[in-house]
Design an enzyme around this catalytic site. Structure first.
Site, PDB file in Angstrom:
ATOM      1  N   ASN A 104       0.842  -1.167  -0.027  1.00 59.46           N
ATOM      2  CA  ASN A 104       0.032  -0.086   0.055  1.00 59.46           C
ATOM      3  C   ASN A 104       0.966   1.082   0.007  1.00 59.46           C
ATOM      4  OD1 ASN A 104      -2.349  -1.323   0.107  1.00 59.46           O
ATOM      5  ND2 ASN A 104      -2.070  -1.617   2.322  1.00 59.46           N
TER       6      ASN A 104
ATOM      7  N   GLN B 235      -2.433   2.649   3.109  1.00 61.89           N
ATOM      8  CA  GLN B 235      -1.146   2.870   4.011  1.00 61.89           C
ATOM      9  C   GLN B 235      -1.378   3.459   5.067  1.00 61.89           C
ATOM     10  OE1 GLN B 235       2.334   4.590   2.223  1.00 61.89           O
ATOM     11  NE2 GLN B 235       3.597   3.628   3.671  1.00 61.89           N
TER      12      GLN B 235
ATOM     13  N   VAL C 294       1.228   2.734   7.938  1.00 60.76           N
ATOM     14  CA  VAL C 294       2.619   3.074   8.577  1.00 60.76           C
ATOM     15  C   VAL C 294       3.500   3.408   7.557  1.00 60.76           C
ATOM     16  CG1 VAL C 294       4.304   1.755   9.786  1.00 60.76           C
ATOM     17  CG2 VAL C 294       1.810   1.107  10.288  1.00 60.76           C
TER      18      VAL C 294
ATOM     19  N   HIS D 275       6.726  -1.462   3.302  1.00 58.05           N
ATOM     20  CA  HIS D 275       6.641  -2.862   3.844  1.00 58.05           C
ATOM     21  C   HIS D 275       5.671  -3.516   2.465  1.00 58.05           C
ATOM     22  CE1 HIS D 275       3.343  -0.376   5.630  1.00 58.05           C
ATOM     23  NE2 HIS D 275       2.582  -1.278   5.472  1.00 58.05           N
TER      24      HIS D 275
HETATM   25  P1  AMP Z   1      -0.476  -0.914   5.942  1.00 59.66           P
HETATM   26  O1  AMP Z   1      -1.927  -0.419   6.123  1.00 59.66           O
HETATM   27  O2  AMP Z   1      -0.192  -1.305   4.486  1.00 59.66           O
HETATM   28  O3  AMP Z   1       0.335   0.551   6.184  1.00 59.66           O
HETATM   29  O4  AMP Z   1      -0.070  -1.857   6.790  1.00 59.66           O
HETATM   30  C1  AMP Z   1       0.220  -1.592   8.390  1.00 59.66           C
HETATM   31  C2  AMP Z   1       0.258  -2.835   8.846  1.00 59.66           C
HETATM   32  O5  AMP Z   1       0.936  -2.951   9.977  1.00 59.66           O
HETATM   33  C3  AMP Z   1      -1.240  -3.161   9.213  1.00 59.66           C
HETATM   34  O6  AMP Z   1      -1.565  -4.701   8.588  1.00 59.66           O
HETATM   35  C4  AMP Z   1      -1.030  -3.503  10.821  1.00 59.66           C
HETATM   36  O7  AMP Z   1      -1.988  -4.320  11.436  1.00 59.66           O
HETATM   37  C5  AMP Z   1       0.572  -3.789  10.983  1.00 59.66           C
HETATM   38  N1  AMP Z   1       0.978  -3.263  12.237  1.00 59.66           N
HETATM   39  C6  AMP Z   1       0.985  -2.218  12.889  1.00 59.66           C
HETATM   40  N2  AMP Z   1       1.496  -2.228  14.110  1.00 59.66           N
HETATM   41  C7  AMP Z   1       2.016  -3.320  13.870  1.00 59.66           C
HETATM   42  C8  AMP Z   1       3.074  -4.056  15.125  1.00 59.66           C
HETATM   43  N3  AMP Z   1       3.494  -3.518  16.300  1.00 59.66           N
HETATM   44  N4  AMP Z   1       3.402  -5.177  14.696  1.00 59.66           N
HETATM   45  C9  AMP Z   1       3.177  -5.829  13.720  1.00 59.66           C
HETATM   46  N5  AMP Z   1       2.147  -5.234  12.759  1.00 59.66           N
HETATM   47  C10 AMP Z   1       1.623  -4.227  13.113  1.00 59.66           C
END
Ligand code: AMP
Length: 120
Positions: free
Chosen positions: A93, A100, A102, A106
């Site tokens: 994303n 997105q 984070v 990733h």
């Molecule tokens: P996105 O929405 O593509 O930015 O994905 C971010 C992902 O990070 C989401 O699927 C969240 O569930 C995951 N996430 C957020 N915090 C953590 C964490 N501390 N450990 C593992 N996954 C996380």
């Protein structure tokens, strides 16, 4: 924008994981990247592969990241194999409107159940 690997300037949750400030359920690590289980899995297997270098997202990646981007995809396939997945989906994303949340690049590796297409 590219930042220094694992520097405090990377204030995202993944920066904190890379610095060991918060734990993760790690499944793979090497000198360029880390892979760990998503805290809110969308399927029986849901792993995130992240570079140690802070790249905000795919839209912000630059020519200098060409090798790194290829490496992340090869690691995604490796962890899928490691998990015994014959079929899996990779998702990147890029940008808030694309989902997105984070802002540290990733690759999602998702599998272990039938996956519908097109995605939402
Ligand atoms: P996105 O929405 O593509 O930015 O994905 C971010 C992902 O990070 C989401 O699927 C969240 O569930 C995951 N996430 C957020 N915090 C953590 C964490 N501390 N450990 C593992 N996954 C996380």
């Amino acid at each position: 924008m590219a930042g220094t690997a694992e520097t405090p300037a990377n204030t995202t949750i993944f920066g904190r994981i890379l610095r060991g400030e918060i734990p993760c359920d790690q499944v793979y690590a090497d000198e360029q990247c880390l892979a760990f289980r998503d805290v809110a899995p969308q399927a029986p297997v849901h792993i995130l592969v992240i570079p140690r270098e802070h790249v905000v997202n795919l839209a912000e990646a630059e020519q200098q990241h060409e090798q790194l981007l290829g490496h992340l995809l090869l690691v995604a396939a490796k962890v899928a194999r490691q998990e015994g997945l014959e079929a899996f989906r990779t998702v990147i994303n890029s940008g808030a409107e694309a989902g997105q949340t984070v802002f540290h690049l990733h690759v999602h590796v998702i599998g272990g159940r039938p996956l519908a297409w097109p995605p939402g």
